[in-house]
Motif scaffolding. Sequence first.
Motif, mmCIF file in Angstrom:
data_model
loop_
_atom_site.group_PDB
_atom_site.id
_atom_site.type_symbol
_atom_site.label_atom_id
_atom_site.label_comp_id
_atom_site.label_asym_id
_atom_site.label_seq_id
_atom_site.Cartn_x
_atom_site.Cartn_y
_atom_site.Cartn_z
ATOM 1 N N ILE A 107 53.506 13.257 41.003
ATOM 2 C CA ILE A 107 53.844 14.086 42.163
ATOM 3 C C ILE A 107 53.811 13.186 43.401
ATOM 4 O O ILE A 107 53.199 12.112 43.371
ATOM 5 N N PRO A 108 54.468 13.589 44.489
ATOM 6 C CA PRO A 108 54.426 12.760 45.705
ATOM 7 C C PRO A 108 52.979 12.465 46.112
ATOM 8 O O PRO A 108 52.103 13.325 46.006
ATOM 9 N N ALA A 109 52.737 11.262 46.617
ATOM 10 C CA ALA A 109 51.392 10.828 46.981
ATOM 11 C C ALA A 109 50.895 11.473 48.271
ATOM 12 O O ALA A 109 49.741 11.302 48.641
ATOM 13 N N LYS A 110 51.757 12.224 48.942
ATOM 14 C CA LYS A 110 51.303 13.001 50.098
ATOM 15 C C LYS A 110 52.068 14.305 50.124
ATOM 16 O O LYS A 110 53.246 14.365 49.758
ATOM 17 N N LYS B 34 39.110 6.843 46.530
ATOM 18 C CA LYS B 34 39.266 5.732 47.494
ATOM 19 C C LYS B 34 40.572 5.912 48.266
ATOM 20 O O LYS B 34 40.594 5.828 49.497
ATOM 21 N N ALA B 35 41.663 6.171 47.559
ATOM 22 C CA ALA B 35 42.959 6.368 48.215
ATOM 23 C C ALA B 35 42.923 7.591 49.124
ATOM 24 O O ALA B 35 43.459 7.569 50.236
ATOM 25 N N TYR B 36 42.270 8.649 48.669
ATOM 26 C CA TYR B 36 42.199 9.885 49.450
ATOM 27 C C TYR B 36 41.424 9.670 50.752
ATOM 28 O O TYR B 36 41.901 10.019 51.837
ATOM 29 N N VAL B 37 40.212 9.108 50.662
ATOM 30 C CA VAL B 37 39.393 8.967 51.873
ATOM 31 C C VAL B 37 40.020 7.987 52.864
ATOM 32 O O VAL B 37 39.943 8.188 54.071
ATOM 33 N N GLU B 38 40.654 6.936 52.360
ATOM 34 C CA GLU B 38 41.269 5.956 53.259
ATOM 35 C C GLU B 38 42.499 6.530 53.966
ATOM 36 O O GLU B 38 42.844 6.100 55.061
ATOM 37 N N ASN B 39 43.154 7.495 53.353
ATOM 38 C CA ASN B 39 44.367 8.084 53.921
ATOM 39 C C ASN B 39 44.114 9.409 54.638
ATOM 40 O O ASN B 39 45.058 10.018 55.139
ATOM 41 N N ASN B 40 42.871 9.868 54.661
ATOM 42 C CA ASN B 40 42.556 11.156 55.297
ATOM 43 C C ASN B 40 41.383 11.047 56.262
ATOM 44 O O ASN B 40 40.655 12.010 56.466
#
Length: 198
Positions: free
Chosen positions: A72-75, A143-149
């Motif tokens: 699914i799209p990453a955002k 890790k990806a979630y917290v760095e992007n949010n």
Amino acid sequence: MLAICNSFAFIDLYKSDKEILPEGYKKIYTSGTFGMENKFQIYRKGNTAVFNFRGTTTQTMSWMENIHAAMIPAKGDMLINGEKISYAFAHHDSAAVHSGYALAIAFLAKDIEYHLYNLDQQGVHDIIITGHSQGGALAQMLKAYVENNRGENISEDFFFKTYSFANPKCGNKEFALEYNERFQDDESSFSIINPADP
């Protein structure tokens, strides 16, 4: 971190993880079971906290999370129990992520953000994220979630470091390239694997 990853197995087998835990680490939280059989623990040693994700269990729903591998799209947004959850795991428009693991993080996000807020208030800003197998994939996804949010619910003061053990792949090539470019150069994410493991 590998010893901490064995906590869940030791609790299942021996009803205690005291024998496996590294000296100085104290368990301060064990979550309930969320979404597709996901669970995590938080340990603390001084000004460092460790988020440890449980790997795949024997429950069918846990295996369904692994199998639910459509990208699914990453955002974007997802609807969970009638509630709209906005998420971002990458910046690149072509990046896509494993839908089962993205759903797991969406189910866990509020609880994780609550505990990150409390740690922030206590001045604990060095956060290690770890897990084995499915738990390793969730560690990379978190890790990806917290760095992007980062923002209102996730302080800019945190430094997140990830150790994933034997994790399945959790995104497409564009996701992996962006993740590696952002987090391998600053040595904040490591994946420990056996190349012969199918």
